[in-house]
Design a protein around this motif. Structure first.
Motif, PDB file in Angstrom:
ATOM      1  N   ALA A 169      -0.328   3.784   5.344  1.00 16.19           N
ATOM      2  CA  ALA A 169      -1.405   2.832   5.050  1.00 16.19           C
ATOM      3  C   ALA A 169      -1.688   2.724   3.557  1.00 16.19           C
ATOM      4  CB  ALA A 169      -2.677   3.237   5.793  1.00 16.19           C
ATOM      5  N   GLY A 170      -1.097   3.611   2.760  1.00 21.72           N
ATOM      6  CA  GLY A 170      -1.259   3.551   1.312  1.00 21.72           C
ATOM      7  C   GLY A 170      -1.954   4.752   0.701  1.00 21.72           C
ATOM      8  N   PHE A 171      -2.447   5.666   1.535  1.00 23.00           N
ATOM      9  CA  PHE A 171      -3.159   6.832   1.024  1.00 23.00           C
ATOM     10  C   PHE A 171      -2.195   7.842   0.413  1.00 23.00           C
ATOM     11  CE2 PHE A 171      -6.066   5.143   4.231  1.00 23.00           C
ATOM     12  CZ  PHE A 171      -7.290   5.218   3.584  1.00 23.00           C
ATOM     13  N   THR A 172      -2.702   8.623  -0.525  1.00 15.86           N
ATOM     14  CA  THR A 172      -1.938   9.715  -1.115  1.00 15.86           C
ATOM     15  C   THR A 172      -2.733  11.016  -0.962  1.00 15.86           C
ATOM     16  OG1 THR A 172      -2.916   9.298  -3.300  1.00 15.86           O
ATOM     17  CG2 THR A 172      -0.834   8.196  -2.787  1.00 15.86           C
ATOM     18  N   ALA A 173      -2.127  12.113  -1.436  1.00 18.24           N
ATOM     19  CA  ALA A 173      -2.764  13.433  -1.367  1.00 18.24           C
ATOM     20  C   ALA A 173      -3.206  13.752   0.059  1.00 18.24           C
ATOM     21  CB  ALA A 173      -3.946  13.517  -2.338  1.00 18.24           C
TER      22      ALA A 173
ATOM     23  N   PRO B  35      -5.424   5.775  -3.936  1.00 13.54           N
ATOM     24  CA  PRO B  35      -5.073   5.964  -5.352  1.00 13.54           C
ATOM     25  C   PRO B  35      -5.948   5.106  -6.261  1.00 13.54           C
ATOM     26  CG  PRO B  35      -3.114   5.629  -4.017  1.00 13.54           C
ATOM     27  CD  PRO B  35      -4.274   5.343  -3.131  1.00 13.54           C
ATOM     28  N   GLU B  36      -6.099   5.573  -7.490  1.00 14.63           N
ATOM     29  CA  GLU B  36      -6.914   4.845  -8.463  1.00 14.63           C
ATOM     30  C   GLU B  36      -6.332   3.466  -8.754  1.00 14.63           C
ATOM     31  OE1 GLU B  36      -9.697   5.438  -9.871  1.00 14.63           O
ATOM     32  OE2 GLU B  36     -10.118   7.557  -9.559  1.00 14.63           O
ATOM     33  N   ALA B  37      -5.012   3.373  -8.837  1.00 17.50           N
ATOM     34  CA  ALA B  37      -4.381   2.091  -9.114  1.00 17.50           C
ATOM     35  C   ALA B  37      -2.908   2.175  -8.752  1.00 17.50           C
ATOM     36  CB  ALA B  37      -4.534   1.730 -10.590  1.00 17.50           C
TER      37      ALA B  37
END
Length: 245
Positions: free
Chosen positions: A221-225, A243-245
């Motif tokens: 879905a685009g999430f990290t960490a 993410p920030e960007a």
């Protein structure tokens, strides 16, 4: 999750027995709060299925500049939450919703964090994937997603271990709080332990997915960490970041 599947008697059972039935419940709440970075100013947190407001209370106390938006399907739960959180005034915003529907979802980045405790397992796999995809744009860049949920073990031995561990956790809590096994007896009567008493898939309200596939869906879905922080008796706590960007 449909309205006719989750009944108000289920909500009342959870209000009455949640302190016994949810393993390490206080630790879960504190850990969720620990995983959210303190905002620099006014901020908003969305709680999916806020129940009686126990987690919202922790968040409101921890973060004095935060407004918590507590969504739940149950009028009883929302009534309990509003009563509990009266001291916080307009910093708690309740709303009735159905997790599976999409009308409450938005593409506007609004929330510093989205948190959820023991509700996403009411969605099937495809619905979970869509939920994670829809939550991503609701978070501000750098925002945190924190989820506690029931997961599906990958083999029979894992299911048996989860079932026994959950029984043991309820027995321990019942003895700790009351000095007897009455809460464990009620746990058995209600057949609350889904690892011991699996439901008919055609009418099931519990649809847990495997942990690994959920983490992959969150990442897709685009999430990290994406990280797991706690697990016990089939209950897992994990988090991720937009993410920030």
């Amino acid at each position: 999750m449909n309205d006719f599947l989750w009944q108000e008697r289920d909500s009342q059972d959870f209000i009455d027995y949640g302190r016994y039935f949810v393993p390490q419940r206080k630790y879960q709440r504190q850990t969720i709060a620990d995983l959210i970075p303190p905002p620099n100013g006014p901020a908003h947190i969305l709680e999916l299925s806020c129940g009686e407001g126990l987690l919202a209370e922790v968040l409101l106390n921890r973060f004095p500049t935060v407004t918590v938006h507590g969504y739940d399907i149950s009028p009883i739960m929302l009534q309990q939450a509003k009563a509990r959180l009266v001291p916080f005034g307009e910093r708690f915003v309740p709303r009735r919703f159905n997790l599976a529907e999409t009308e409450w979802r938005s593409t506007s980045p609004t929330f510093h964090a989205v948190v959820s405790s023991l509700t996403i397992h009411h969605l099937d796999g495809a619905q979970k994937q869509q939920l994670f995809h829809d939550l991503f744009p609701m978070l501000l860049p750098g925002g945190t997603l924190v989820i506690v949920d029931l997961v599906a073990p990958t083999r029979d031995q894992g299911t048996a271990v989860a079932a026994q561990a959950w029984d043991d956790a309820v027995r321990q809590r019942s003895q700790q709080l009351d000095g007897n096994d009455d809460a464990l007896d009620r746990f058995e009567q209600l057949k609350w332990n889904l690892y011991r008493y699996p439901e008919d898939p055609a009418i099931a309200i519990d649809k847990p997915s495997g942990l690994l596939e959920q983490l992959k869906w969150v990442e897709a879905a685009g999430f990290t960490a994406v990280d797991v922080h706690w697990a016990l008796a089939g209950h897992v706590l994990y988090s991720a970041i937009r993410p920030e960007a």
